[in-house]
Design a protein around this motif. Structure first.
Motif, PDB file in Angstrom:
ATOM      1  N   PHE A  46     -73.906   3.764 -63.321  1.00  0.00           N
ATOM      2  CA  PHE A  46     -74.399   4.376 -64.372  1.00  0.00           C
ATOM      3  C   PHE A  46     -73.600   4.692 -65.528  1.00  0.00           C
ATOM      4  CE2 PHE A  46     -76.469   7.966 -66.496  1.00  0.00           C
ATOM      5  CZ  PHE A  46     -77.602   7.502 -66.591  1.00  0.00           C
ATOM      6  N   THR A  51     -67.214   2.493 -65.256  1.00  0.00           N
ATOM      7  CA  THR A  51     -67.375   1.328 -65.034  1.00  0.00           C
ATOM      8  C   THR A  51     -66.040   0.407 -65.461  1.00  0.00           C
ATOM      9  OG1 THR A  51     -69.573   2.054 -66.153  1.00  0.00           O
ATOM     10  CG2 THR A  51     -69.144  -0.650 -66.205  1.00  0.00           C
ATOM     11  N   THR A  52     -65.542   0.912 -66.519  1.00  0.00           N
ATOM     12  CA  THR A  52     -64.436   0.113 -66.993  1.00  0.00           C
ATOM     13  C   THR A  52     -63.299   0.188 -65.907  1.00  0.00           C
ATOM     14  OG1 THR A  52     -64.886   1.116 -69.299  1.00  0.00           O
ATOM     15  CG2 THR A  52     -62.738   0.013 -69.200  1.00  0.00           C
ATOM     16  N   TRP A  53     -63.109   1.196 -65.249  1.00  0.00           N
ATOM     17  CA  TRP A  53     -61.996   1.205 -64.143  1.00  0.00           C
ATOM     18  C   TRP A  53     -62.421   0.478 -63.040  1.00  0.00           C
ATOM     19  CZ3 TRP A  53     -61.067   6.861 -61.163  1.00  0.00           C
ATOM     20  CH2 TRP A  53     -59.994   6.582 -60.530  1.00  0.00           C
ATOM     21  N   TYR A 199     -66.359   8.570 -58.512  1.00  0.00           N
ATOM     22  CA  TYR A 199     -65.212   8.521 -59.619  1.00  0.00           C
ATOM     23  C   TYR A 199     -64.333   9.666 -59.219  1.00  0.00           C
ATOM     24  CZ  TYR A 199     -62.947   9.262 -64.111  1.00  0.00           C
ATOM     25  OH  TYR A 199     -62.008   9.314 -65.078  1.00  0.00           O
ATOM     26  N   PHE A 264     -62.026   4.480 -73.393  1.00  0.00           N
ATOM     27  CA  PHE A 264     -61.027   5.514 -72.714  1.00  0.00           C
ATOM     28  C   PHE A 264     -61.047   6.647 -73.440  1.00  0.00           C
ATOM     29  CE2 PHE A 264     -60.306   0.718 -72.419  1.00  0.00           C
ATOM     30  CZ  PHE A 264     -59.718   0.758 -71.342  1.00  0.00           C
ATOM     31  N   ARG A 265     -61.221   7.776 -72.914  1.00  0.00           N
ATOM     32  CA  ARG A 265     -61.225   9.027 -73.710  1.00  0.00           C
ATOM     33  C   ARG A 265     -60.256   9.981 -72.965  1.00  0.00           C
ATOM     34  NH1 ARG A 265     -63.827  14.110 -73.538  1.00  0.00           N
ATOM     35  NH2 ARG A 265     -64.426  13.733 -71.437  1.00  0.00           N
ATOM     36  N   GLU A 268     -60.632  12.405 -66.761  1.00  0.00           N
ATOM     37  CA  GLU A 268     -60.319  13.337 -65.687  1.00  0.00           C
ATOM     38  C   GLU A 268     -61.502  14.016 -65.264  1.00  0.00           C
ATOM     39  OE1 GLU A 268     -58.419  16.659 -68.005  1.00  0.00           O
ATOM     40  OE2 GLU A 268     -56.530  15.177 -68.319  1.00  0.00           O
TER      41      GLU A 268
HETATM   42  P1  A3P Z   1     -64.201  10.457 -70.021  1.00  0.00           P
HETATM   43  O1  A3P Z   1     -65.270  10.401 -71.158  1.00  0.00           O
HETATM   44  O2  A3P Z   1     -64.510  11.669 -69.266  1.00  0.00           O
HETATM   45  O3  A3P Z   1     -62.803  10.413 -70.400  1.00  0.00           O
HETATM   46  P2  A3P Z   1     -67.490   3.869 -68.499  1.00  0.00           P
HETATM   47  O4  A3P Z   1     -66.434   2.932 -68.233  1.00  0.00           O
HETATM   48  O5  A3P Z   1     -68.432   3.803 -67.498  1.00  0.00           O
HETATM   49  O6  A3P Z   1     -68.156   3.938 -69.679  1.00  0.00           O
HETATM   50  O7  A3P Z   1     -66.683   5.428 -68.259  1.00  0.00           O
HETATM   51  C1  A3P Z   1     -65.990   5.727 -69.250  1.00  0.00           C
HETATM   52  C2  A3P Z   1     -65.141   7.170 -68.556  1.00  0.00           C
HETATM   53  O8  A3P Z   1     -64.232   6.467 -67.704  1.00  0.00           O
HETATM   54  C3  A3P Z   1     -64.717   8.009 -69.443  1.00  0.00           C
HETATM   55  O9  A3P Z   1     -64.372   9.301 -69.087  1.00  0.00           O
HETATM   56  C4  A3P Z   1     -63.103   7.417 -69.658  1.00  0.00           C
HETATM   57  O10 A3P Z   1     -62.157   7.911 -70.054  1.00  0.00           O
HETATM   58  C5  A3P Z   1     -62.997   7.108 -68.155  1.00  0.00           C
HETATM   59  N1  A3P Z   1     -62.058   5.705 -67.905  1.00  0.00           N
HETATM   60  C6  A3P Z   1     -61.879   4.680 -68.603  1.00  0.00           C
HETATM   61  N2  A3P Z   1     -61.042   3.912 -67.863  1.00  0.00           N
HETATM   62  C7  A3P Z   1     -60.568   4.670 -66.831  1.00  0.00           C
HETATM   63  C8  A3P Z   1     -59.626   4.569 -65.682  1.00  0.00           C
HETATM   64  N3  A3P Z   1     -58.867   3.504 -65.686  1.00  0.00           N
HETATM   65  N4  A3P Z   1     -59.324   5.453 -64.734  1.00  0.00           N
HETATM   66  C9  A3P Z   1     -60.021   6.429 -64.831  1.00  0.00           C
HETATM   67  N5  A3P Z   1     -60.971   6.869 -65.933  1.00  0.00           N
HETATM   68  C10 A3P Z   1     -61.231   6.030 -66.815  1.00  0.00           C
END
Ligand code: A3P
Length: 303
Positions: A46, A51-53, A199, A264-265, A268
């Motif tokens: 979702f 997703t990125t992680w 997560y 990347f935000r 946490e």
């Molecule tokens: P936050 O907005 O809470 O910081 P997606 O990749 O599904 O779009 O999700 C984005 C969320 O995953 C964001 O959360 C982002 O900062 C966080 N995120 C991205 N890369 C990450 C990583 N390597 N480890 C942990 N969280 C990560």
């Protein structure tokens, strides 16, 4: 039915979920065209749930013996370039993309935000495997809201508005509970096909979940690899702190109109407590309880 919503001016409700027009078109092409191989791996999520992680972790685990460690492609390409979305990328401007050369490494690795019920039949019926990640709904909401207001142009949304839409399930790929429960139930019925991750669990203990992931993918870590610290190395290279600082992820490249930096935000668990009002928290707690009741699925709300 049509509803004003997130990610573009209009969302359409189709097969139980909300989509912006261009993603809906791409999703229908994907649904009709894609033929899965038994060996395929799909990262399903979702939006805003990691997703990125998960792309970075799956890519590094699956292909770890196909490149020298210090040449991990993650150092030069973003996770979304290495593991491409079906409906947000490959099928976006092409109803019949040539998937022959899309994946440099084997087995093929793709990604989607499409719900379990709407996946192409060949994904559900073949031997291919799905790795799914979701996240506690309160962090989902805040991450989504921040993403929409700071990253997606042309849509400025107050937290009140975002809360209202989220609460009623009217967000891109939502309702989130239907999405999450669809994959949750399928993973309970067929744990060899779907690995269901959260997560918060990954954050708490990345190593042991990486071990499960490798086992699930059919590439378990050997004793030698464990001794050499390969698991820790993968966790480290894929960590928020590392990926966020890589030059490639700071550059202006876009995936489906989103700059790499937009993924990347804060990274946490529990950031919702900095934003949500007591009223919002109470409503969401009730909603979570009501939606997950009897499913066996629970979420940790803070670290
Ligand atoms: P936050 O907005 O809470 O910081 P997606 O990749 O599904 O779009 O999700 C984005 C969320 O995953 C964001 O959360 C982002 O900062 C966080 N995120 C991205 N890369 C990450 C990583 N390597 N480890 C942990 N969280 C990560």
């Amino acid at each position: 039915p049509k509803e004003k919503g997130w990610l573009g001016p209009d969302l359409y409700f189709y097969q139980g979920f909300w989509y912006p027009t261009r993603i809906l078109k791409a999703f229908i092409s994907f649904q009709n065209h894609f033929q899965a191989f038994n060996s395929d791996i799909i990262v399903a999520t979702f939006p805003k749930c990691g997703t990125t992680w998960l792309k970075a972790l799956t890519f590094s685990t699956l292909y770890r013996n196909q490149f020298p460690w210090d040449e991990n492609p993650l150092l030069t390409f973003g996770p979304h370039q290495l593991v491409r979305f079906f409906e947000h990328d490959l099928y976006l401007n092409n109803p019949f993309p040539d998937l022959q050369n899309v994946c440099v490494y084997q087995p093929r690795l793709f990604s989607t935000h499409v719900s379990y019920t709407s996946l192409p039949t060949s994904i559900k019926d073949s031997g291919c495997k799905i790795v799914y990640i979701c996240r506690n709904p309160m962090d989902m909401l805040i991450s989504f809201w921040q993403f929409m207001t700071k990253v997606q142009d042309g849509e400025s949304l107050s937290l009140d508005e975002a809360f209202d839409k989220f609460y009623h399930g009217i967000i891109v790929h939502g309702p989130c509970f239907d999405h999450v429960l669809g994959y949750w139930k399928a993973s309970q019925e067929n744990p060899n096909k779907i690995l269901f991750l959260k997560y918060e669990d990954l954050k708490e203990d990345t190593g042991s979940h990486l071990k499960n992931l490798a086992m699930f993918l059919g590439v378990p870590f050997t004793d030698d690899e464990e001794k050499q610290g390969v698991i820790e190395k993968i966790a480290k290279i894929c960590s928020f702190e590392n990926l966020k600082e890589l030059e490639v992820n700071k550059k202006g490249a876009h995936i489906s109109r989103v700059p790499h930096t937009g993924f990347f935000r804060k990274g946490e668990v529990g950031d919702w407590s900095n934003y949500l009002t007591p009223f919002m928290i109470e409503c969401l707690e009730k909603l979570i309880q009501e939606k997950l009741n009897g499913s066996g699925l629970t979420f940790k709300l803070s670290s």
